[in-house]
Design an enzyme around this catalytic site. Structure first.
Site, PDB file in Angstrom:
ATOM      1  N   SER A  14       0.875  -1.174   0.000  1.00  0.00           N
ATOM      2  CA  SER A  14       0.000   0.000   0.000  1.00  0.00           C
ATOM      3  C   SER A  14       0.912   1.225   0.000  1.00  0.00           C
ATOM      4  O   SER A  14       2.123   1.108   0.268  1.00  0.00           O
ATOM      5  CB  SER A  14      -0.880  -0.007   1.255  1.00  0.00           C
ATOM      6  N   HIS A  66     -11.066  -7.390  -3.185  1.00  0.00           N
ATOM      7  CA  HIS A  66     -10.322  -6.779  -2.066  1.00  0.00           C
ATOM      8  C   HIS A  66     -10.974  -7.225  -0.759  1.00  0.00           C
ATOM      9  O   HIS A  66     -12.052  -7.812  -0.760  1.00  0.00           O
ATOM     10  CB  HIS A  66     -10.355  -5.250  -2.191  1.00  0.00           C
ATOM     11  N   GLY A  67     -10.308  -6.918   0.342  1.00  0.00           N
ATOM     12  CA  GLY A  67     -10.897  -7.253   1.649  1.00  0.00           C
ATOM     13  C   GLY A  67     -11.040  -8.744   1.847  1.00  0.00           C
ATOM     14  O   GLY A  67     -12.033  -9.209   2.406  1.00  0.00           O
ATOM     15  N   ASP A  72      -0.658  -1.468  -4.362  1.00  0.00           N
ATOM     16  CA  ASP A  72      -2.047  -1.641  -3.924  1.00  0.00           C
ATOM     17  C   ASP A  72      -2.661  -0.262  -3.644  1.00  0.00           C
ATOM     18  O   ASP A  72      -2.056   0.554  -2.930  1.00  0.00           O
ATOM     19  CB  ASP A  72      -2.010  -2.498  -2.635  1.00  0.00           C
TER      20      ASP A  72
HETATM   21  P1  13P Z   1      -7.896  -7.070   4.057  1.00  0.00           P
HETATM   22  O1  13P Z   1      -6.971  -6.299   4.904  1.00  0.00           O
HETATM   23  O2  13P Z   1      -9.292  -6.960   4.520  1.00  0.00           O
HETATM   24  O3  13P Z   1      -7.440  -8.481   3.868  1.00  0.00           O
HETATM   25  O4  13P Z   1      -7.891  -6.393   2.619  1.00  0.00           O
HETATM   26  C1  13P Z   1      -6.720  -6.381   1.868  1.00  0.00           C
HETATM   27  C2  13P Z   1      -6.893  -5.621   0.620  1.00  0.00           C
HETATM   28  O5  13P Z   1      -7.930  -5.604   0.010  1.00  0.00           O
HETATM   29  C3  13P Z   1      -5.739  -4.888   0.118  1.00  0.00           C
HETATM   30  O6  13P Z   1      -6.079  -4.084  -0.950  1.00  0.00           O
END
Ligand code: 13P
Length: 287
Positions: A50, A207-208, A85
């Site tokens: 990130s 994502h997530g 990211d």
């Molecule tokens: P999480 O932290 O919820 O696993 O999401 C990661 C993500 O989507 C990075 O872009």
């Protein structure tokens, strides 16, 4: 093996109805832990930073060298992609300049026309250097390193338009949230995913990925999700393993306080988590 871009591996994943894991790194231990798992399983992997993690580590160039040099020193032979990211416009341009293999330009908070224009610019710059591009439509809920999204569903027409810019993979909101899912979360919106997947052949990104039940992830992968992002779960297992080590007093036994010992259980926990998720995502079909 030298680093590669993500296009052909994610096209193959979409065609083969499996997904490739994209794991966020924060430091050397994270990087080694993720790479060890991919190598053990013999599958491709994306390592991503990130903007916040890159700032923490000392910049994009350092992050790229960290991953490149660790791949080399560990003798990693599986394909590895170095990916940005949730980059803003400046970060995406900088990572293209520095030599990442793949960048996400996240313009979800811009008016759609501006997201579209900037995505086109990033695609042109990146593709000229053989770098693949991810774009985002419909925000991902929750917060990650200061990037906040309200969690709306991707609009199918907007998603189609964004995919037509020639991006290599598309992140689309389908009820997914960064970080831990609240108890009242209603799950992934697989109906919206089905509508998106029917008209968009570009690999789709979830994502997530932390905390979504296995059966929902596997359904989503079968429907067209080709890249699953995981960050929080690695953080949680690292913290839990480190806490256990300290609570058991191991840091006070001999030279147990040496970071090479102190960080070892957390690193191993990341490797185990990543291996587990590789199985969930069906990535072994890439072999
Ligand atoms: P999480 O932290 O919820 O696993 O999401 C990661 C993500 O989507 C990075 O872009």
């Amino acid at each position: 093996m030298s680093l590669v871009n993500g296009k052909s591996m994610l096209d193959a994943a979409r065609a083969g109805s499996y997904a490739i894991g994209a794991f966020n790194t924060n430091n050397l231990e994270w990087t080694r832990g993720i790479l060890a798992a991919a190598q053990e399983k013999g599958v491709p992997v994306l390592i991503q930073t990130s903007m916040g993690a890159a700032k923490y580590m000392g910049g994009y160039e350092l992050c790229l060298h960290l991953v490149q040099d660790t791949v080399k020193s560990m003798g990693i032979t599986v394909p590895v992609v170095m990916h940005l990211d949730h980059g803003n416009y400046e970060a995406a341009k900088e990572c293209i300049e520095v030599g990442y293999n793949s960048v996400m330009f996240d313009g979800h908070d811009l008016p759609f026309a501006e997201n579209l224009e900037k995505t086109k610019e990033i695609v042109a710059l990146a593709h000229a250097k053989g770098i693949s591009v991810e774009a985002e439509v419909g925000s991902i809920g929750g917060e990650e390193d200061g990037i906040v999204g309200a969690g709306e569903l991707a609009d199918v027409e907007e998603a189609k338009t964004l995919a037509a810019t020639g991006i290599d993979y598309l992140a689309c909101g389908i009820g997914n949230i960064h970080g831990q899912y609240p108890a009242n979360w209603t799950g992934l919106n697989l109906d919206r995913l089905s509508e998106l997947a029917a008209v968009i052949k570009t690999p789709l990104v979830l994502h997530g990925g932390s905390g979504i039940p296995k059966d929902q992830i596997q359904k989503a992968v079968k429907m067209g999700i080709s890249k699953v992002n995981v960050n929080t779960e690695c953080q949680l297992v690292f913290a839990a393993a480190t806490r256990k080590y300290i609570e058991e007093g191991k840091d006070q036994e001999g030279k147990g306080f040496d970071p090479r010992k102190l960080f070892a259980p957390g690193t191993k926990a990341i490797t185990e988590l990543v291996e587990d998720r590789i199985e969930w995502f069906g990535t072994e079909a890439a072999k």
